[in-house]
Write an enzyme that holds these catalytic residues in place. Structure first.
Site, PDB file in Angstrom:
ATOM      1  CE  LYS A 186       2.346   0.893  -2.197  1.00 34.69           C
ATOM      2  NZ  LYS A 186       1.721  -0.438  -2.157  1.00 34.69           N
TER       3      LYS A 186
HETATM    4  C1  PLP Z   1       2.166  -1.343  -0.739  1.00 38.59           C
HETATM    5  C2  PLP Z   1       2.238  -1.089   0.712  1.00 38.59           C
HETATM    6  C3  PLP Z   1       3.086  -1.809   1.560  1.00 38.59           C
HETATM    7  C4  PLP Z   1       3.840  -3.042   1.156  1.00 38.59           C
HETATM    8  O1  PLP Z   1       4.508  -3.018   0.022  1.00 38.59           O
HETATM    9  P1  PLP Z   1       4.814  -4.343  -0.858  1.00 38.59           P
HETATM   10  O2  PLP Z   1       5.950  -3.858  -1.683  1.00 38.59           O
HETATM   11  O3  PLP Z   1       3.588  -4.624  -1.675  1.00 38.59           O
HETATM   12  O4  PLP Z   1       5.191  -5.438   0.057  1.00 38.59           O
HETATM   13  C5  PLP Z   1       3.168  -1.423   2.884  1.00 38.59           C
HETATM   14  N1  PLP Z   1       2.426  -0.427   3.372  1.00 38.59           N
HETATM   15  C6  PLP Z   1       1.570   0.262   2.600  1.00 38.59           C
HETATM   16  C7  PLP Z   1       0.785   1.384   3.200  1.00 38.59           C
HETATM   17  C8  PLP Z   1       1.429  -0.058   1.250  1.00 38.59           C
HETATM   18  O5  PLP Z   1       0.540   0.607   0.506  1.00 38.59           O
END
Ligand code: PLP
Length: 405
Positions: A186
């Site tokens: 992210k």
């Molecule tokens: C990455 C992501 C999540 C979940 O995040 P994690 O930290 O990997 O559990 C939820 N929604 C979207 C759209 C994502 O891209």
């Protein structure tokens, strides 16, 4: 989108401060921690950066969605509207609170179609969860109107849109609550982590307790805390928070590079008249972590994606070939409600029903879409080269006789 591309001394410094105290837990140990409170500091930085009144760090974005839904009172039998194009975490979190993910179509914004949302509302609908996919936002005004009309909760999954805005407000701070993920890919990473943002004190207090076994954090020490409700463990560690603290300080830099690289690639692709771009409800608010674009037909798109793959060009796609993550037509486990434990038969039937509806409107969008992830490390020369390669492939496919496609 990835903050991991800009990883260095700042992260090491923050992590070392934690390692020097040896206190890895975000609560308690007031003496030995020597004034080091990385999770608290990062929560304050999230509030200051995004303008939300409260922020609760948790161990993942999935945990953030689950904690938020629990705090918002969403539970067994409630219907939560989620888009057919998202990361699997969105519906996993809905299922984890016993609610029913009601999948609905996306439109050319690649996010919830407000018309499809309207059509999906039933007396059981409790919440709408727009997912600001690939860096850009859902049509929030239209969704807010629907929520107001039907008294529904608005929970933003802004995990992929850190730093994006809509009409001047940061994505993730517009609804009753909003979430970011700080996982390894992210825009800001903690390695693993997430946050729930809200302007509602009661929602924040609930998230604080849910993420730490129901502790109310009012005792003189941990043993003296009260437990007004049953919680869970979604705690973030001080080590993870320390990484995030270094990263959040670089967010403006990440975003300006992201926007410049996105614009540079876009201007190259714009030279092909057959390409159109994703509709962005507020262009100024695009976080630009992806450049999403459309080709005129499914066949052309499939051929372009295949040829880019053959040539080793990372174009990005969520529909064609082996991408088993983000779109309804790859979610056989959801379509069949395959879980390892026992789902209540009514819930199972509802999940199967909603995952097997007609998603041809979404297919029409997604099968023509290419979403290119924007790297922070690209040089101008690399962007020019990459763009030229992509344009060459597209023109080659467009020039090919129809039957070859
Ligand atoms: C990455 C992501 C999540 C979940 O995040 P994690 O930290 O990997 O559990 C939820 N929604 C979207 C759209 C994502 O891209």
């Amino acid at each position: 989108m990835p903050g991991f591309e800009f990883f260095g001394d700042e992260e090491r410094k923050e992590v070392n401060e934690v390692l020097e105290t040896g206190i890895l837990m975000r609560y308690g140990f007031d003496g030995p921690r020597k004034g080091i409170w990385k999770a608290k500091e990062l929560e304050a930085a999230v509030c200051a950066t995004f303008g939300s009144q409260y922020a609760q760090l948790v161990s993942s974005g999935t945990g953030a969605l689950t904690a938020a839904m629990t705090a918002l009172g969403i539970g067994y039998g409630d219907e939560v509207i989620v888009p057919a194009f998202t990361f699997v975490a969105s519906f996993e979190a809905v299922l984890s609170v016993g609610a029913i993910p009601v999948l609905v179509d996306v439109d050319d914004t690649l996010t919830l179609s407000p018309a499809a949302v309207r059509a999906a509302i039933t007396p059981k609908t409790k919440c709408i969860m727009p997912v600001h996919m690939c860096g850009s936002m859902a049509d929030m005004d239209a969704l807010i109107d629907i929520c107001n009309e039907h008294q529904l909760i608005l929970l933003e999954d802004a995990c992929q849109a850190i730093g994006g805005t809509y009409k001047g407000k940061k994505l993730g701070t517009i609804g009753d609550a909003g979430t970011f993920s700080f996982d390894f890919v992210k825009t800001i990473t903690c390695a693993e982590g997430g946050v729930v943002m809200t302007n509602k004190e009661s929602v924040h207090i609930a998230c604080d307790g849910i993420s730490d076994h129901g502790h109310d954090h009012t005792g003189v020490d941990r043993g003296a805390d009260l437990h007004p409700f049953i919680g869970y463990n979604f705690r973030i560690s001080e080590l993870h928070a320390a990484v995030g603290l270094a990263q959040i300080k670089k967010l403006d830099q990440f975003l300006s590079i992201q926007r410049a690289n996105n614009a540079a690639l876009k201007s190259i692709l714009s030279t092909v008249p057959e390409i159109s771009f994703r509709r962005v409800p507020d262009e100024a608010g695009d976080s630009c972590s992806f450049l999403s674009w459309f080709l005129p037909t499914q066949d052309i798109t499939k051929a372009v994606v295949a040829e880019m793959k053959a040539q080793g060009i990372l174009g990005g796609h969520f529909y064609w070939f082996a991408n088993n993550w983000h779109y309804i037509h790859q979610w056989a486990h959801l379509k069949n409600a395959v879980t390892l434990n026992h789902l209540h038969p009514d819930l199972k039937a509802a999940v199967i029903h909603h995952a097997n509806k007609d998603f041809s409107a979404s297919d029409g969008v997604m099968s023509r879409c290419v979403s290119t992830a924007i790297s922070l490390l690209w040089t101008p020369e690399q962007i020019a080269q990459k763009g030229a390669q992509m344009v060459a492939v597209i023109n080659q496919v467009l020039a090919a006789p129809k039957q070859a496609v």
